[in-house]
Design a protein around this motif. Structure first.
Motif, PDB file in Angstrom:
ATOM      1  N   ALA B 625     -13.557   2.220   7.364  1.00 24.50           N
ATOM      2  CA  ALA B 625     -12.291   1.849   7.996  1.00 24.50           C
ATOM      3  C   ALA B 625     -11.671   0.675   7.259  1.00 24.50           C
ATOM      4  O   ALA B 625     -10.454   0.641   7.023  1.00 24.50           O
ATOM      5  CB  ALA B 625     -12.528   1.499   9.456  1.00 24.50           C
ATOM      6  N   ALA B 626     -12.514  -0.299   6.866  1.00 21.87           N
ATOM      7  CA  ALA B 626     -11.993  -1.455   6.141  1.00 21.87           C
ATOM      8  C   ALA B 626     -11.376  -1.011   4.832  1.00 21.87           C
ATOM      9  O   ALA B 626     -10.291  -1.474   4.441  1.00 21.87           O
ATOM     10  CB  ALA B 626     -13.135  -2.449   5.875  1.00 21.87           C
ATOM     11  N   THR B 627     -12.069  -0.060   4.146  1.00 24.53           N
ATOM     12  CA  THR B 627     -11.528   0.448   2.881  1.00 24.53           C
ATOM     13  C   THR B 627     -10.183   1.116   3.118  1.00 24.53           C
ATOM     14  O   THR B 627      -9.219   0.891   2.376  1.00 24.53           O
ATOM     15  CB  THR B 627     -12.508   1.462   2.280  1.00 24.53           C
ATOM     16  N   THR B 628     -10.133   1.943   4.156  1.00 22.07           N
ATOM     17  CA  THR B 628      -8.881   2.634   4.471  1.00 22.07           C
ATOM     18  C   THR B 628      -7.764   1.624   4.724  1.00 22.07           C
ATOM     19  O   THR B 628      -6.661   1.741   4.188  1.00 22.07           O
ATOM     20  CB  THR B 628      -9.074   3.506   5.724  1.00 22.07           C
ATOM     21  N   LEU B 629      -8.074   0.646   5.515  1.00 27.94           N
ATOM     22  CA  LEU B 629      -7.059  -0.342   5.882  1.00 27.94           C
ATOM     23  C   LEU B 629      -6.625  -1.125   4.653  1.00 27.94           C
ATOM     24  O   LEU B 629      -5.429  -1.391   4.466  1.00 27.94           O
ATOM     25  CB  LEU B 629      -7.627  -1.275   6.954  1.00 27.94           C
ATOM     26  N   GLY B 630      -7.617  -1.459   3.821  1.00 22.11           N
ATOM     27  CA  GLY B 630      -7.279  -2.182   2.586  1.00 22.11           C
ATOM     28  C   GLY B 630      -6.332  -1.349   1.749  1.00 22.11           C
ATOM     29  O   GLY B 630      -5.310  -1.859   1.266  1.00 22.11           O
ATOM     30  N   GLY B 631      -6.645  -0.043   1.622  1.00 15.07           N
ATOM     31  CA  GLY B 631      -5.778   0.845   0.838  1.00 15.07           C
ATOM     32  C   GLY B 631      -4.399   0.905   1.446  1.00 15.07           C
ATOM     33  O   GLY B 631      -3.379   0.815   0.741  1.00 15.07           O
ATOM     34  N   LEU B 632      -4.349   1.018   2.758  1.00 16.32           N
ATOM     35  CA  LEU B 632      -3.063   1.068   3.443  1.00 16.32           C
ATOM     36  C   LEU B 632      -2.273  -0.201   3.169  1.00 16.32           C
ATOM     37  O   LEU B 632      -1.068  -0.147   2.865  1.00 16.32           O
ATOM     38  CB  LEU B 632      -3.300   1.240   4.943  1.00 16.32           C
ATOM     39  N   GLY B 633      -2.985  -1.336   3.281  1.00 19.70           N
ATOM     40  CA  GLY B 633      -2.315  -2.617   3.026  1.00 19.70           C
ATOM     41  C   GLY B 633      -1.723  -2.645   1.638  1.00 19.70           C
ATOM     42  O   GLY B 633      -0.567  -3.048   1.445  1.00 19.70           O
ATOM     43  N   VAL B 634      -2.502  -2.178   0.672  1.00 20.95           N
ATOM     44  CA  VAL B 634      -2.008  -2.199  -0.710  1.00 20.95           C
ATOM     45  C   VAL B 634      -0.767  -1.326  -0.833  1.00 20.95           C
ATOM     46  O   VAL B 634       0.238  -1.727  -1.432  1.00 20.95           O
ATOM     47  CB  VAL B 634      -3.123  -1.722  -1.669  1.00 20.95           C
ATOM     48  N   ILE B 635      -0.830  -0.121  -0.201  1.00 19.59           N
ATOM     49  CA  ILE B 635       0.311   0.794  -0.322  1.00 19.59           C
ATOM     50  C   ILE B 635       1.548   0.169   0.301  1.00 19.59           C
ATOM     51  O   ILE B 635       2.650   0.169  -0.280  1.00 19.59           O
ATOM     52  CB  ILE B 635      -0.038   2.145   0.355  1.00 19.59           C
ATOM     53  N   VAL B 636       1.367  -0.399   1.490  1.00 13.84           N
ATOM     54  CA  VAL B 636       2.507  -1.022   2.169  1.00 13.84           C
ATOM     55  C   VAL B 636       3.080  -2.144   1.314  1.00 13.84           C
ATOM     56  O   VAL B 636       4.290  -2.262   1.134  1.00 13.84           O
ATOM     57  CB  VAL B 636       2.078  -1.551   3.555  1.00 13.84           C
ATOM     58  N   LEU B 637       2.176  -2.930   0.753  1.00 15.33           N
ATOM     59  CA  LEU B 637       2.604  -4.047  -0.083  1.00 15.33           C
ATOM     60  C   LEU B 637       3.441  -3.547  -1.248  1.00 15.33           C
ATOM     61  O   LEU B 637       4.516  -4.068  -1.550  1.00 15.33           O
ATOM     62  CB  LEU B 637       1.364  -4.784  -0.577  1.00 15.33           C
ATOM     63  N   VAL B 638       2.913  -2.475  -1.888  1.00 13.73           N
ATOM     64  CA  VAL B 638       3.623  -1.940  -3.059  1.00 13.73           C
ATOM     65  C   VAL B 638       4.987  -1.419  -2.654  1.00 13.73           C
ATOM     66  O   VAL B 638       6.003  -1.727  -3.289  1.00 13.73           O
ATOM     67  CB  VAL B 638       2.775  -0.815  -3.716  1.00 13.73           C
ATOM     68  N   ILE B 639       5.009  -0.654  -1.558  1.00 11.22           N
ATOM     69  CA  ILE B 639       6.300  -0.100  -1.118  1.00 11.22           C
ATOM     70  C   ILE B 639       7.270  -1.228  -0.802  1.00 11.22           C
ATOM     71  O   ILE B 639       8.439  -1.209  -1.184  1.00 11.22           O
ATOM     72  CB  ILE B 639       6.074   0.808   0.117  1.00 11.22           C
ATOM     73  N   TRP B 640       6.719  -2.183  -0.125  1.00 10.40           N
ATOM     74  CA  TRP B 640       7.558  -3.321   0.273  1.00 10.40           C
ATOM     75  C   TRP B 640       8.132  -4.008  -0.966  1.00 10.40           C
ATOM     76  O   TRP B 640       9.324  -4.261  -1.063  1.00 10.40           O
ATOM     77  CB  TRP B 640       6.697  -4.283   1.102  1.00 10.40           C
ATOM     78  N   LEU B 641       7.234  -4.281  -1.924  1.00  8.07           N
ATOM     79  CA  LEU B 641       7.674  -4.969  -3.131  1.00  8.07           C
ATOM     80  C   LEU B 641       8.697  -4.136  -3.876  1.00  8.07           C
ATOM     81  O   LEU B 641       9.755  -4.621  -4.257  1.00  8.07           O
ATOM     82  CB  LEU B 641       6.476  -5.254  -4.034  1.00  8.07           C
ATOM     83  N   VAL B 642       8.411  -2.861  -4.058  1.00  8.24           N
ATOM     84  CA  VAL B 642       9.299  -2.020  -4.857  1.00  8.24           C
ATOM     85  C   VAL B 642      10.637  -1.834  -4.172  1.00  8.24           C
ATOM     86  O   VAL B 642      11.691  -2.154  -4.721  1.00  8.24           O
ATOM     87  CB  VAL B 642       8.627  -0.652  -5.116  1.00  8.24           C
ATOM     88  N   SER B 643      10.600  -1.320  -2.929  1.00  8.71           N
ATOM     89  CA  SER B 643      11.855  -1.012  -2.260  1.00  8.71           C
ATOM     90  C   SER B 643      12.554  -2.293  -1.838  1.00  8.71           C
ATOM     91  O   SER B 643      13.779  -2.379  -1.914  1.00  8.71           O
ATOM     92  CB  SER B 643      11.594  -0.121  -1.048  1.00  8.71           C
TER      93      SER B 643
END
Lengths: 99, 648, 265
Positions: B625-643
């Motif tokens: 679950a921690a791995t999943t959440l970490g991955g999610l966090g990274v994706i959100v961060l990237v989307i946030w940064l890009v968009s």
């Protein structure tokens, strides 16, 4: 008052729920964490509905509730089954996926 | 010719015999040998029909090609499944099928105690089929099929008693050394394909005159390499002696009369091509001369009756190669000698087999002696063969060998002298070692313990030599010997009368202008006969009059070397095997240290990475679950940064 | 967004956050359930405040009423007592969890802070026909298929709950006769046919953990439930008797003698 405060609250609740999932070992408490996350999203949905003046957000929250109820039924049944088999409700004891 | 279409049946008949015997298997054990004899004899009859037909037409019409089917047709290359029927191939067909049939007959008795007699006949039939394909092929490629076929049959038959390790090793040795020659033939075919655009005789030999000398020399030398492998000429001669491990009929048919002469056939067939390459011809003659001497010297020292005959074969093929290297002057004589040699050498081998049959498969001549009285038919037939190989007139060897010696003296400059004298001396040595063989076996004192003479027990005489009770072989074995002996006696005279054989071959070899030798012919003949008589006399004194020690006496360095085949195996091992081993070892080393290490390192790295990643698979849901959440966090961060960046 | 709503929010929100954080730190699952119930009721109040009275009611009925009751039932099945040790067993999981939680909070808050929202419209217009009716119109017009599918999902989930918790009987159900015979068969091993004696009843103590006394005044160990005995939670009869004896003495000292009758009566 700014409606965005509701969103902040929802964010914090969601993060707390997620942390609960990560930290607690009792499967039931973990499950409560999941419920907390679902509720946090519901709060956000309701807030958005109000923000946009569109009631669809509330409908969506309603669906989330229903699905969550179904999920709780199945999830708790699984927990009960596991507890019967292993005499433990700790998620750490269910580690058969280990290589 | 009307009977041209029968040509494929020459190959098909023994092939069907072989296939049937091999496929039907043990069920044909009871009649398989007779079936083999039948297949071989039928082949002879077909050959005879074609021959008679051929004799009935004019010389110019005697050459024909029967194309059965198209074999390979790719792009510019087109090879047919065609059969070349001409005087040369028919000579071979008759030799192979006639001698082959006699040896089939002989084998019925010789192999009668062998459990695998049927398999033996299957292989013999296979050999006959392959050999006939070799001589009847109308292209080098089809010839190569037969070439490989006889190699296979030779391998199978040398190692026929493969439960005995040395036999299997001998078979393998023959096979491997033949492969070296085969590479020559393959390379020659590649050259032909590149130069002439085809590999059939018509294309290659028809336009051979137009090719430049360098290419012709290259092809000629490669063909020579092929011939050396198959005919046991220097430097690929080492396998023939070991090939004697096979049953004696095999030695007679394959390693004396037919297969080993395939090299001579190849060179004579390629005559027009060699005409364009005088250098290659010279090399062929040199190889022939060297092998002639080599075989003769080895033959003088061998005590094993079959190996002595093998050395003799090598030497006699040396004569043929020498003749083939002399050009059109020698082609006909090469084939002539090949034919007569096929008869008397097969006869000698069958005689040797008969002697071995009588002496419980002993091959050591030092433990023979005085067998003439006990094995009269064998002694007489072998004696006739002996006189034939000596070249005593009017036996057949005289006509063929003497012609080669004469031809060797033809030419200009140093060549006639060198080749002529080598051939002359070779004849003398041949007389010596063949007489030695004959006298050691049939004359002199008995050097074996007889049950009647010796007072020793059943198991052995006082000096440890086993008890023998020699007996003449059954008629099935003596009949072929007698027939071959008759051939040894009369064939040369019959075929030589009026240069009949030379004219017979002319459609293939071309008409050779008559050249005078550098010495008068009467002098050459006299010298030859004197040397032959001297050699025979020396052998008579040494081995018939004097006592022959049963163990090899100490001798000079040359004799000692000759006893071990002039160190041919050591030379091969030193020059080829050792560097090869060093090469493979170093390759293996390089493979292990460089290649293997690299890939194993890579594999190990992947494995370690996997092992490290495996640690992530703890089985704890919370960690997942921690791995999943970490991955999610990274994706959100990237989307946030890009968009987010893009929007603002 | 009246001032009243602002007061309500600022009162409720911190409490809800604290309750939610309680989920992380309380040891007993029951307490966690109480925490989450508080959060849910708080949410229900906020829904009502946010012009979603229907959802607020549903939240109370479905979540606090049904879901959390289900949780409590399961908790009781699994064992209410089982206190969760808060010591972390997976190395580094606590820090990873806290870090990820904090990171998630930061990202979410950051996103909310970054985003620009349109001016709030409010639901006065949408809720003109009252909130439940407005909801029903959307739900049963636009989302009627989804509604049906969700219904099927619920039925399926109910079935799943039944199937998953169904216990399959492995043997034949024993008859009363068989049970009686088994009991008789076990007699030689020291089992008895009659029901076990009830735990003791004392003047000041009437609990499962105290043994009854036999006619001779000796404690009957097997009158205390086996589980308590194994856990070592049983109390010794003599201690109780001594304590009661001392109490009787003290009362007798405190009071004059004539009162003794009163106690006996």
């Amino acid at each position: 008052m700014e409606l965005v405060n509701y969103l902040y609250l929802a964010s914090i609740l969601f993060a707390l729920g997620a942390t609960t999932v990560l930290l607690r070992r009792n499967a039931i408490v973990v499950f409560m964490g999941v419920e907390l996350m679902l509720n946090a999203t519901n709060l956000a949905l309701v807030t958005f509905a109000r923000m946009h003046g569109d009631i669809t957000g509330q409908v969506l929250a309603f669906f989330v509730m229903v699905v969550a109820a179904a999920e709780v039924v199945v999830g708790l049944a699984i927990i009960v089954t596991i507890f019967r088999a292993r005499r433990s409700a700790s998620v750490d004891d269910v580690n058969l996926l280990k290589s | 010719m009307q009977t041209l279409s029968l040509a494929p049946w020459l190959v098909a008949t023994p092939l069907i015999g072989a296939a049937l015997l091999l496929l039907v298997g043990r069920r044909s054990d009871r009649w398989g040998h007779w079936f083999g004899v039948l297949a071989s004899t039928a082949t002879f009859v077909i050959g005879l029909v074609i021959l008679l037909d051929m004799l009935g037409v004019d010389a110019a019409e005697r050459v024909g090609v029967h194309t059965t089917a198209s074999w390979i047709d790719v792009g510019p290359l087109s090879v047919d499944l065609g059969f070349q029927v001409d005087p040369l191939s028919m000579t071979f067909v008759m030799l192979i099928s006639f001698v082959g049939s006699l040896i089939h007959l002989y084998s019925v008795a010789y192999m009668s105690h062998d459990r695998d007699r049927r398999r033996f006949f299957a292989y013999l039939n296979l050999f006959v089929a392959a050999m006939l394909l070799l001589v009847l092929a109308d292209s080098y490629l089809l010839l190569f099929v037969g070439w490989e076929g006889v190699g296979l049959a030779s391998y199978l038959l040398i190692g026929f008693w493969d439960h005995h390790l040395p036999n299997a090793v001998a078979g393998k040795k023959a096979f491997v050394m033949n492969r070296v020659g085969d590479m020559g033939l393959i390379a020659a075919m590649m050259f032909m394909l590149a130069t002439f655009g085809g590999v059939d005789f018509l294309t290659v030999l028809g336009t051979a005159g137009a090719v430049d000398e360098g290419t012709a020399t290259a092809i000629g030398l490669l063909l020579l390499l092929a011939a050396c492998g198959k005919s046991a000429q220097l430097p690929l001669q080492a396998w023939l002696g070991d090939a004697m491990a096979g049953p004696t009929p095999v030695s007679a048919l394959i390693h004396a009369a037919t297969m080993v002469t395939a090299g001579v056939y190849l060179l004579v067939r390629s005559g027009p091509l060699l005409e364009a390459a005088p250098d290659a011809q010279l090399v062929i003659a040199v190889v022939g001369a060297l092998t002639l001497l080599f075989g003769a010297i080895v033959g003088c020292a061998k005590d094993d009756i079959k190996k002595a005959l093998a050395a003799s074969t090598m030497s006699q093929i040396g004569y043929m190669m020498l003749a083939a290297g002399l050009g059109p002057v020698g082609y006909a004589f090469a084939i002539f000698h090949l034919l007569t040699h096929g008869f008397f050498k097969a006869g000698l081998f069958l005689g040797a087999g008969s002697v071995m049959h009588a002496m419980d498969d002993d091959v050591n001549m030092r433990r023979f002696g005085g067998l003439a009285r006990l094995l009269p038919v064998t002694a007489i037939t072998m004696g006739l063969g002996w006189l034939a190989i000596l070249g005593v007139p009017p036996f057949s060897g005289f006509y063929s060998k003497d012609k080669i010696i004469e031809a060797a003296f033809v030419g200009e400059g140093w060549r006639p002298w060198v080749f002529g004298i080598v051939a002359l001396v070779g004849a003398g040595i041949t007389a010596y070692y063949m007489s030695r063989l004959f006298f050691m076996t049939f004359m002199g004192r008995r050097r074996w313990a007889s049950e009647l003479a010796g007072g020793a027990g059943r198991d052995g005489a006082a000096d440890g030599t086993p008890v023998r009770h020699p007996h003449e072989s059954p008629w099935l074995m003596t009949l072929p010997m007698v027939v071959l002996a008759i051939g040894s006696v009369g064939l040369g005279f019959v075929l030589n009368a009026g240069d009949r054989f030379v004219h017979w071959l002319e459609p293939v070899t071309g008409h050779a202008e008559h050249h005078e030798p550098v010495l008068p012919i009467w002098l050459i003949v006299t010298l030859t006969l004197v040397l032959v008589v001297l050699g025979a006399a020396l052998a008579f004194v040494q081995y018939a009059v004097q006592r022959v020690p049963t163990t090899p006496p100490p001798a000079s360095a040359l004799v000692r070397a000759a006893r071990v085949d002039l160190h041919q195996d050591d030379v091969n091992e030193g020059l080829v095997m050792l560097p090869g081993k060093v090469l493979t070892r170093s390759m293996v080393f390089a493979d292990r240290t460089a290649v293997d290490a690299g890939w194993l390192g890579l594999a190990g790295g992947v494995g370690r990475l996997g092992g490290w990643l495996r640690g992530l698979q703890s089985g704890y849901v919370r960690q997942y679950a921690a791995t999943t959440l970490g991955g999610l966090g990274v994706i959100v961060l990237v989307i946030w940064l890009v968009s987010g960046q893009g929007a603002s | 967004m009246s001032g009243g709503e602002e007061v309500l929010f600022w009162t409720l929100a911190p409490l809800m956050v604290i309750a939610a954080a309680g989920l992380l730190v309380v040891r007993r699952a029951v307490h966690a359930a109480v925490c989450i119930v508080f959060v849910m009721i708080g949410l229900a109040v906020l829904y009502v405040a946010q012009e979603a009275p229907f959802l607020g009611i549903v939240q109370v009925v479905v979540y606090t009423g049904a879901v959390m009751m289900l949780f409590l039932f399961v908790l009781m099945l699994v064992g209410v007592d089982a206190a969760d040790s808060l010591t972390e067993t997976i190395r580094g999981q606590r820090w990873i969890g806290l870090l990820l939680g904090a990171g998630l909070a930061a990202v979410l808050l950051g996103v909310v802070a970054q985003a620009t929202f349109p001016p709030s419209v409010g639901l006065v217009e949408a809720n003109a026909v009252t909130n439940p009716v407005a909801l029903a119109r959307v739900l049963l017009q636009h989302y009627v298929i989804a509604m049906e599918v969700v219904g099927i999902l619920l039925v399926t989930a109910a079935l799943a709950g039944l199937v998953l918790t169904h216990r399959r009987r492995l043997g034949k159900k024993p008859t009363q006769r068989a049970l009686a015979e088994a009991k008789v068969a076990l007699l030689p091993t020291g089992r008895q046919l009659t029901p076990l004696p009830a735990p003791g009843v004392y003047a000041q103590n009437n609990a499962m953990d105290t043994p009854a006394l036999d006619p001779q005044g000796r404690p009957l160990e097997h009158s205390v439930p086996r589980v308590l005995r194994i856990r070592g939670q049983q109390r010794s009869a003599s201690e109780l008797l001594t304590a009661e004896g001392l109490l009787v003495q003290r009362i007798q000292v405190d009071r004059p003698a004539p009162d003794q009758n009163e106690e006996e009566g």
